[in-house]
Design a protein around this motif. Structure first.
Motif, short mmCIF file in Angstrom:
data_model
loop_
_atom_site.label_atom_id
_atom_site.label_comp_id
_atom_site.label_asym_id
_atom_site.label_seq_id
_atom_site.Cartn_x
_atom_site.Cartn_y
_atom_site.Cartn_z
N ALA A 95 -15.35 3.78 5.10
CA ALA A 95 -14.67 2.50 5.23
C ALA A 95 -13.31 2.57 4.55
N LEU A 96 -12.24 2.50 5.34
CA LEU A 96 -10.87 2.42 4.83
C LEU A 96 -10.33 1.03 5.13
N SER A 97 -9.14 0.73 4.67
CA SER A 97 -8.49 -0.55 4.97
C SER A 97 -7.54 -0.34 6.15
N PRO A 98 -7.77 -1.04 7.29
CA PRO A 98 -6.87 -0.90 8.44
C PRO A 98 -5.46 -1.34 8.10
N GLY A 99 -4.49 -0.56 8.58
CA GLY A 99 -3.09 -0.82 8.23
C GLY A 99 -2.55 -2.14 8.70
N ASP A 100 -3.07 -2.67 9.82
CA ASP A 100 -2.54 -3.93 10.33
C ASP A 100 -2.91 -5.11 9.45
N GLU A 101 -3.83 -4.92 8.50
CA GLU A 101 -4.13 -5.98 7.54
C GLU A 101 -2.94 -6.24 6.61
N GLY A 153 0.20 -6.27 7.66
CA GLY A 153 1.30 -6.71 8.49
C GLY A 153 1.36 -5.91 9.78
N VAL A 154 2.03 -6.45 10.78
CA VAL A 154 2.07 -5.78 12.09
C VAL A 154 2.73 -4.41 12.01
N SER A 155 3.64 -4.22 11.06
CA SER A 155 4.31 -2.92 10.93
C SER A 155 3.37 -1.86 10.36
N GLY A 156 2.17 -2.28 9.93
CA GLY A 156 1.19 -1.33 9.42
C GLY A 156 0.23 -0.82 10.48
N ASP A 157 0.40 -1.27 11.72
CA ASP A 157 -0.52 -0.84 12.77
C ASP A 157 -0.37 0.66 13.02
N GLY A 158 -1.49 1.35 13.11
CA GLY A 158 -1.48 2.80 13.28
C GLY A 158 -1.57 3.55 11.95
N TYR A 159 -1.58 2.79 10.86
CA TYR A 159 -1.74 3.37 9.53
C TYR A 159 -3.12 2.97 9.00
N MET A 160 -3.57 3.68 7.95
CA MET A 160 -4.79 3.31 7.23
C MET A 160 -4.53 3.51 5.73
N ARG A 161 -5.16 2.64 4.92
CA ARG A 161 -5.05 2.79 3.46
C ARG A 161 -6.36 3.34 2.91
N PRO A 204 0.76 -1.24 0.00
CA PRO A 204 0.00 0.00 0.00
C PRO A 204 0.80 1.30 0.00
N ILE A 205 2.14 1.27 -0.01
CA ILE A 205 2.87 2.50 0.28
C ILE A 205 3.04 3.42 -0.93
N GLY A 206 2.62 2.95 -2.13
CA GLY A 206 2.65 3.81 -3.29
C GLY A 206 4.03 4.11 -3.84
#
Length: 387
Positions: free
Chosen positions: A347-353, A355-363, A171-173
Motif C-alpha cells: 500500500a503506497l499513497s497515490p500521487g493524485d491525492e 493534486g492533479v499534477s501528482g497523477d502518475g506518481y506514487m509516494r 511529498p517531493i522531499g
C-alpha cells in the motif's frame, strides 16, 4: 547503538497505518508504505520518561512548565540556529489543526489562499472546507529535481491572503535553499501575504545541508507562522504535541484568543512529557535514525531507478517519503495503486491525492526495517515488470 531493524507487530493496536488497510484499500494483508509514521520503536529515553510519569497515579488537567517551553527554545537554537522567545510559542494539538485555525481567524470566506502542488492533501482540504478560494502554484519537475516557478508565483500571489508553505516539502522531499526562501519571502512581503510554514519535517534532513526556517530570514518573521512538532522526528504523532512559533504579537494574540474560545488550551499530559524528553534527550537517537534513513533512501533510489531509464525518484534531501515518477508506465495513480495492491501486496499513497499534477506518481514511506523495505521494493518491481 539503537535498533532500527526489528519489525514490531502494530496490527490490532488501533494503528491507522495497519488497521485502516481494510477500510482504505479493501485488503488488510498489505505491506503498509503509506501513512507517514515510522515502523521504528521510539527512543528509549522518551519511553523511560513516560514510564516515570506513569508512576504517578493521577493524570489531571495540566499546566505546561517553563521546562517544556525551554526544551523547544533550546532545540530550535541547537538544531536550527533559531533564537526564539517563550512568548512566541502557541501550543496546538497538531499542525493541521493550526492551519485550519489560522485560516478561520486570519482570512474570510472567499479570500484567496495559495498552496504549491503536489503537496500534502490537508492543505487543499483546509482551504476548500472553509470556503476560501484555492490558488495552486504548481511545482516543476526537472527529471526528479523539483523547483518553484517564481515568475508564476509572483503573478498568483496578487490578492492572496495566506500562503500555506511546506518546508521541507511533502511529498517531493525538497529541502529549500536560502536563495529560494529569500525569493519566496520577498514575494510574500511584496503582496502582503501571511505565510503559514509547515515545518514538521524540519529535523529529518538527509542531505549535507541544513534546514532554514523561513522566519529566520530578513524580516519574514513578522508575517510568518511556523508549525513544528516532535511527532515526525521521534515517531510520536499519537501523543498530540505541536507548537506554532509566532513572533508577530498581533497574529499571536489573535490565534491564542481563538484557541481559548474553543477551549483548546490544554495538551495531552503524556504528549508534554514526550516532547520535553525528545528535545532534551533524543538527539543521539535522531542522529542514528538519520543515518539509517539515508541508507533506506539510497536503497529505494538504486533499486527502482534500475528498473527503467524514465523511472525517476525525486532527489531525497529530507523526510522519509520517496516521491516516485512512474508516468513511463502510461498508468494513472489510481491504476498504479490497483496494480500494487493486487499484484504486489503493498500500500503506497497515490500521487493524485497530492493534486492533479501528482497523477502518475506514487509516494512511498521508507521508514521501516531495511529487510522489509527490500522485500516491498522487490514486489513492486516484479509487479511492474509483469504488468
Amino acid at each position: 547503538m539503537y535498533d532500527f531493524d526489528t519489525l514490531y507487530k502494530r496490527k490490532g493496536t488501533g494503528c491507522y497505518k495497519y488497521d485502516a488497510l481494510k477500510l482504505v484499500y479493501d485488503n488488510e494483508d498489505l505491506q503498509p508504505l503509506w501513512v507517514a509514521d515510522m515502523d521504528f520503536a521510539i527512543a528509549p529515553e522518551i519511553t523511560n520518561s513516560l514510564q516515570e510519569r506513569l508512576k504517578h497515579p493521577i493524570y489531571g488537567y495540566n499546566l505546561r512548565p517553563d521546562s517544556y517551553y525551554q526544551s523547544i527554545i533550546n532545540w530550535l537554537k541547537r538544531r536550527h540556529s533559531w533564537d526564539i522567545e517563550q512568548s512566541w510559542i502557541c501550543n496546538s494539538p497538531g499542525i493541521v489543526p493550526g492551519i485550519n485555525m489560522a485560516l478561520l481567524e486570519l482570512t474570510k470566506p472567499g479570500d484567496k489562499v495559495l498552496i504549491q502542488e503536489p503537496v500534502y492533501s490537508p492543505f487543499r482540504q483546509a482551504v476548500l472546507d472553509h470556503g476560501r478560494e484555492l490558488v495552486v502554484n504548481r511545482l516543476v519537475d526537472n527529471l526528479g529535481n523539483w523547483s518553484i516557478d517564481f515568475v508564476q508565483l509572483d503573478k498568483q500571489l496578487e490578492g492572496v491572503k495566506m500562503f500555506i508553505f511546506c518546508s521541507p516539502h511533502n511529498p517531493i522531499g525538497r529541502l529549500w535553499t536560502e536563495e529560494e526562501l529569500l525569493k519566496l519571502g520577498r514575494l510574500c512581503k511584496k503582496h502582503n501575504v501571511i505565510i503559514f510554514s509547515d515545518e514538521i519535517h524540519n529535523d529529518l534532513i538527509l542531505s549535507d545541508k541544513k534546514h532554514i526556517p523561513i522566519a529566520t530570514l530578513e524580516d519574514f518573521s513578522e508575517f510568518t507562522i511556523t508549525g513544528i512538532a516532535p511527532s515526525k522526528t521521534f515517531n510520536i504523532p499519537g501523543l498530540i504535541a505541536s507548537a506554532l512559533i509566532i513572533p508577530n504579537k498581533m497574529i499571536h494574540k489573535r490565534l491564542m484568543d481563538y484557541m481559548f474560545k474553543l477551549h483548546m488550551f490544554s495538551l495531552n499530559s503524556f504528549g508534554m512529557v514526550a516532547l520535553e524528553a525528545a528535545y532534551n534527550k533524543g538527539e543521539k537517537w535522531l542522529e542514528e535514525l538519520l543515518e539509517y534513513l539515508r541508507g533506506n533512501a539510497k536503497l529505494v533510489s538504486d533499486k527502482l531507478s534500475s528498473l527503467h531509464p524514465d523511472l525517476k525518484v525525486a532527489k531525497q534531501q529530507a523526510t522519509y517519503l520517496a516521491w516516485i515518477d512512474l508516468r513511463f508506465t502510461g498508468m494513472t495513480s489510481k491504476e498504479l495503486n490497483k496494480l500494487f495492491v493486487e499484484k504486489a501486496g503493498v500500500a503506497l499513497s497515490p500521487g493524485d491525492e497530492f493534486g492533479v499534477s501528482g497523477d502518475g506518481y506514487m509516494r512511498l514511506n521508507f521508514a521501516l526495517p531495511r529487510k522489509e523495505l527490500e522485500l516491498a521494493l522487490d514486489k513492486i518491481i516484479k509487479a511492474i515488470k509483469e504488468n
